[in-house]
Motif scaffolding. Structure first.
Motif: not given
Length: 382
Positions: A207, A209, A212-213, A216, A238, A241-242
């Motif tokens: 994972n 995310t 990546l969050t 972002k 992912q 997905q985000l």
């Protein structure tokens, strides 16, 4: 008592039998080692390399062998891990190998390198960490171009070709990936590009995310990932997905058919930088090799590294043939001073440090069906 004629016949037979055995013993096989990850995260790469080396040995043996001797392939599974790589190196040295093809990862290659050097065993490997050439071992030969060469091309592509304004870099903690990431950042900054973040991941994680969050929120134009396809495919999936709009650009270790399988439909549009993929190689020898590989194994190689390692094997065989023996110093000298080697992956040479010289990089885009399309430099018409 046996009569004299019978005694003479028995003794003659024993002499002939002994001579025959000694004659066979006088022509030992030439042992070539393969040290790759047969199991573990990179098993498909290792298995492809093993198949390539065995195919080449089989074809050469069918021609009568090499300098009149049969080639025997000895395989050791290093799992892509440094600790197991050192064990493999000692095992293959004890087995009496002349040369070793492997390993696939820089970390494993680094662990094995000094063991082969002390034993005067030739090592050709896809390890690209610049640390592999720092010790100056004459037994080391890189099957793939070093990180420094790839980093220069990557920076040019990101900054000068795509004109990305904000670049985020992700890497795992391996010697290969961290070295490539550092080199890419250095070259991007030299080209006046803007690195907005450098993030580390754990290669065993699933994972990504949270990282990546964070990225972002920084609105990068591109995320460059220097690690391996097993994580690269997940990162790309992912990102989608985000809802991230950033382009994914991966280093050479992302070039594997498994990348698209892992990423699924999200793989489409990802960019990977490497030497040309197997199906894009224009050389007749490469096309013949691919046909032979597919005929024997009923599948195509998982990546270009099957062929770069095949080139390592082919170069070693040529050196043995040209020097008429298996003396390490003669093989080393031949490989270091080749004017040009006609490789499956193109013409190349090795410099005095064992770096592969003369290979062009490409940037290719993953298509919806998992295939690749070269996007830079543009293929010449016709």
């Amino acid at each position: 008592m046996l009569n004299s004629k019978l005694m003479i016949g028995v003794i003659s037979g024993m002499v002939l039998l002994t001579f025959g055995r000694n004659a066979n013993a006088a022509v030992p096989s030439i042992k070539i080692g393969v040290q790759v990850p047969i199991t573990g995260a990179y098993a498909d790469e290792g298995q492809g390399i093993e198949k390539a080396v065995k195919l080449l040995a089989e074809e050469q043996n069918a021609k009568g062998g090499l300098i009149g001797r049969k080639i025997e392939v000895k395989v050791c599974d290093d799992e892509g891990k440094a600790s197991q790589a050192a064990i493999c190196a000692r095992q293959l040295v004890d087995d009496g190998v002349v040369a070793v093809i492997g390993s696939y990862t820089s970390g494993a290659a680094l662990a094995a390198e000094p063991i082969y050097a002390r034993a005067k065993v030739i090592q050709t490997s896809d390890g690209t960490s610049n640390k592999l050439i720092e010790k100056g071992y004459n037994t080391w030969f890189g099957n793939a171009p070093p990180n420094s060469a790839e980093a220069k091309f990557t920076a040019h592509y990101l900054v000068d070709v795509r004109h990305f304004k904000h670049i985020a870099v992700m890497t795992d903690h391996s010697s290969y990936a961290t070295g490539l990431a550092v080199a890419v950042i250095k070259n991007v900054e030299a080209d006046h590009g803007d690195i907005v973040d450098k993030s580390y991941i754990n290669a065993s994680a699933q994972n990504f995310t949270p990282i990546l969050t964070k990225l972002k929120s920084m609105h990068p134009d591109v995320i460059y990932f220097s690690g391996y396809y097993s994580e690269g495919g997940l990162i790309r999936a992912q990102m989608v997905q985000l809802g991230m709009k950033a382009t994914f650009v991966g280093g050479d270790a992302n070039e594997n058919v498994a990348f698209a399988k892992i990423a699924g439909s999200a793989a489409k549009g990802a960019i990977i930088i490497n030497v040309p993929a197997p199906q894009d190689l224009p050389y007749p020898a490469a096309k013949r090799f691919l046909a032979s590989y597919k005929a024997k194994y009923r599948e195509l190689p998982p990546s270009i590294y099957t062929l770069t390692n095949a080139d390592g094997m082919r170069a070693v065989m040529q050196a043995i043939e040209k020097t008429h023996g298996v003396k390490p110093t003669k093989i080393e000298n031949y490989l270091h001073h080749m004017k040009e080697f006609d490789g499956l992956t193109g013409d190349f040479t090795w410099n005095r440090r064992g770096e592969r010289i003369g290979t062009a990089f490409t940037a290719f885009e993953v298509q919806g069906n998992g295939s690749y399309r070269i996007v830079y430099p543009k293929p010449k018409a016709g």
